[in-house]
Design an enzyme around this catalytic site. Structure first.
Site, short mmCIF file in Angstrom:
data_model
loop_
_atom_site.label_atom_id
_atom_site.label_comp_id
_atom_site.label_asym_id
_atom_site.label_seq_id
_atom_site.Cartn_x
_atom_site.Cartn_y
_atom_site.Cartn_z
N LYS A 146 0.83 -1.21 0.00
CA LYS A 146 0.00 0.00 0.00
C LYS A 146 0.86 1.26 0.00
O LYS A 146 0.68 2.15 -0.83
CB LYS A 146 -0.93 0.03 1.23
CG LYS A 146 -1.90 -1.14 1.31
CD LYS A 146 -2.82 -1.02 2.50
CE LYS A 146 -2.12 -1.09 3.84
NZ LYS A 146 -1.42 -2.37 4.10
N ARG A 152 -9.58 0.73 8.69
CA ARG A 152 -9.12 -0.63 8.94
C ARG A 152 -10.17 -1.46 9.67
O ARG A 152 -9.91 -2.63 9.96
CB ARG A 152 -7.87 -0.57 9.80
CG ARG A 152 -6.57 -0.90 9.07
CD ARG A 152 -5.46 -0.80 10.08
NE ARG A 152 -4.24 -1.41 9.71
CZ ARG A 152 -3.21 -0.77 9.17
NH1 ARG A 152 -3.31 0.48 8.83
NH2 ARG A 152 -2.08 -1.41 8.97
N ARG A 169 11.28 -5.41 4.86
CA ARG A 169 11.06 -3.97 4.65
C ARG A 169 12.08 -3.14 5.42
O ARG A 169 12.39 -3.42 6.57
CB ARG A 169 9.64 -3.62 5.11
CG ARG A 169 9.38 -2.12 5.19
CD ARG A 169 7.92 -1.76 5.27
NE ARG A 169 7.14 -2.56 6.19
CZ ARG A 169 5.81 -2.64 6.14
NH1 ARG A 169 5.13 -1.99 5.23
NH2 ARG A 169 5.16 -3.39 7.01
N ARG A 196 11.23 -1.54 11.01
CA ARG A 196 10.16 -1.18 11.96
C ARG A 196 10.08 -2.20 13.09
O ARG A 196 10.25 -3.39 12.87
CB ARG A 196 8.82 -1.16 11.21
CG ARG A 196 8.52 0.17 10.58
CD ARG A 196 7.37 0.11 9.60
NE ARG A 196 6.16 -0.50 10.12
CZ ARG A 196 4.99 -0.52 9.46
NH1 ARG A 196 4.91 0.06 8.28
NH2 ARG A 196 3.94 -1.09 9.97
N ARG A 233 -0.40 -9.33 12.97
CA ARG A 233 -1.04 -8.25 12.20
C ARG A 233 -1.87 -8.83 11.05
O ARG A 233 -2.93 -8.30 10.72
CB ARG A 233 0.02 -7.28 11.68
CG ARG A 233 0.57 -6.39 12.80
CD ARG A 233 1.89 -5.73 12.44
NE ARG A 233 1.83 -4.94 11.24
CZ ARG A 233 2.86 -4.70 10.44
NH1 ARG A 233 4.04 -5.22 10.72
NH2 ARG A 233 2.72 -3.96 9.39
P1 ADP Z 1 2.14 -1.84 3.22
O1 ADP Z 1 2.14 -0.34 3.22
O2 ADP Z 1 0.95 -2.44 2.53
O3 ADP Z 1 2.35 -2.45 4.59
P2 ADP Z 1 4.71 -1.54 1.80
O4 ADP Z 1 4.37 -0.67 0.64
O5 ADP Z 1 5.48 -0.94 2.91
O6 ADP Z 1 3.37 -2.32 2.34
O7 ADP Z 1 5.49 -2.81 1.20
C1 ADP Z 1 5.99 -3.85 2.04
C2 ADP Z 1 7.36 -4.29 1.56
O8 ADP Z 1 7.22 -4.96 0.31
C3 ADP Z 1 8.34 -3.15 1.33
O9 ADP Z 1 9.63 -3.57 1.73
C4 ADP Z 1 8.27 -2.89 -0.18
O10 ADP Z 1 9.51 -2.39 -0.70
C5 ADP Z 1 7.95 -4.27 -0.72
N1 ADP Z 1 7.05 -4.26 -1.89
C6 ADP Z 1 5.98 -3.43 -2.08
N2 ADP Z 1 5.35 -3.72 -3.24
C7 ADP Z 1 6.04 -4.77 -3.79
C8 ADP Z 1 5.89 -5.53 -5.01
N3 ADP Z 1 4.88 -5.28 -5.87
N4 ADP Z 1 6.76 -6.53 -5.24
C9 ADP Z 1 7.76 -6.80 -4.35
N5 ADP Z 1 7.97 -6.12 -3.20
C10 ADP Z 1 7.12 -5.10 -2.92
P1 AMP Z 2 0.80 0.59 8.92
O1 AMP Z 2 1.92 1.57 8.87
O2 AMP Z 2 -0.37 0.97 8.08
O3 AMP Z 2 1.27 -0.84 8.67
O4 AMP Z 2 0.26 0.61 10.44
C1 AMP Z 2 1.09 0.26 11.51
C2 AMP Z 2 0.25 0.07 12.76
O5 AMP Z 2 -0.38 1.31 13.12
C3 AMP Z 2 -0.89 -0.95 12.68
O6 AMP Z 2 -0.47 -2.27 12.90
C4 AMP Z 2 -1.82 -0.44 13.79
O7 AMP Z 2 -1.34 -0.80 15.07
C5 AMP Z 2 -1.68 1.08 13.66
N1 AMP Z 2 -2.68 1.63 12.72
C6 AMP Z 2 -2.44 2.25 11.54
N2 AMP Z 2 -3.58 2.61 10.94
C7 AMP Z 2 -4.59 2.21 11.76
C8 AMP Z 2 -6.01 2.26 11.69
N3 AMP Z 2 -6.65 2.81 10.64
N4 AMP Z 2 -6.71 1.73 12.72
C9 AMP Z 2 -6.10 1.17 13.77
N5 AMP Z 2 -4.77 1.07 13.90
C10 AMP Z 2 -4.01 1.58 12.90
#
Ligand code: ADP
Ligand code: AMP
Length: 213
Positions: free
Chosen positions: A13, A88, A127, A160, A171
């Protein structure tokens, strides 16, 4: 353009959000980023949120909803926005609907990025994020030019706290129970755009843009 990005943790995302907001010149509203910024700044909100985040649980709806309401009221959201990681829960989705209705606005699309569980775990564990500018990398799928250093600003990369295997698994479970019902919620409203998140980053981006236009 008023968009929501939906999907399990590690689906991509944030990665797609960064490219989409550049293309449409709209603000990127990531509730996760807002909480992490508050943790870094040592605010009361950050302290409360950290208790839940470290356990892989969702921060309570009332806290999240009030932050998003405030953010949507800011000037830069007038021409559009992209919500990443919010809503969420169905409760948050309903609160967003009420807020948008009061503002006289409607969502254009909810992009749902789907990826299978094993891939999610590998993506989240690998990540890495830049301490200075927040850019996201992956040690295998999207590595920086120089190990541990951001391509954009040369900041240091870090992992993270909630990207440890056990926390990622928790999660994903929380996603299945509390967030997945939103797919149904937005499908019924005819807003959903389902995309296959297992594709490479650039190809997925092209696919999303094509579908939005
Ligand atoms: P989210 O925001 O949904 O938690 P991220 O955008 O942070 O996910 O992506 C999670 C990890 O996967 C990051 O390390 C990112 O660089 C990698 N990633 C994201 N999209 C892809 C993809 N299409 N193919 C391979 N790796 C990806
Ligand atoms: P993210 O960066 O989107 O992966 O979010 C990291 C963490 O933040 C999640 O695992 C939750 O603990 C908290 N969080 C982020 N967005 C929300 C949401 N919309 N509702 C509840 N918790 C959230």
């Amino acid at each position: 353009m008023r968009l929501v990005l939906l999907g399990p943790p590690g689906a991509g995302k944030g990665t797609q959000a960064s490219a989409i907001v550049k293309k449409y010149n709209i603000p990127h509203i990531s509730t996760g980023d807002i909480f992490r910024a508050n943790i870094k700044a040592g605010t009361e909100l950050g302290k409360k949120a950290k208790e839940y985040m470290d356990k892989g649980l969702l921060v309570p709806d009332d806290l999240v909803v009030s932050i998003v309401k405030e953010r949507l009221a800011e000037n830069d959201c007038k021409e559009g926005f992209l919500l990443d990681g919010f809503p969420r829960t169905v409760n948050q989705g309903e609160a967003l609907d009420i807020e948008l209705e009061q503002m006289g606005l409607k969502l254009d699309k909810v992009v749902n990025i789907d990826v299978e569980r094993e891939v999610l775990i590998e993506r989240a564990i690998g990540r890495r994020i830049c301490k200075s500018c927040g850019a996201t990398y992956h040690i295998k799928f999207n590595p920086p030019k120089e190990e541990g250093i951001c391509n954009v600003c040369e900041g240091k990369l870090f992992q993270r706290d909630d990207d440890k295997k056990e926390t990622v698994e928790r999660r994903i479970e929380v996603y299945q129970k509390q967030t997945k019902p939103l797919i149904d919620y937005y499908t019924k409203k005819r807003l959903i755009l389902n995309v296959d998140g297992s594709k490479p980053i650039d190809i997925l981006f092209e696919e999303i843009i094509k579908a939005l236009e």
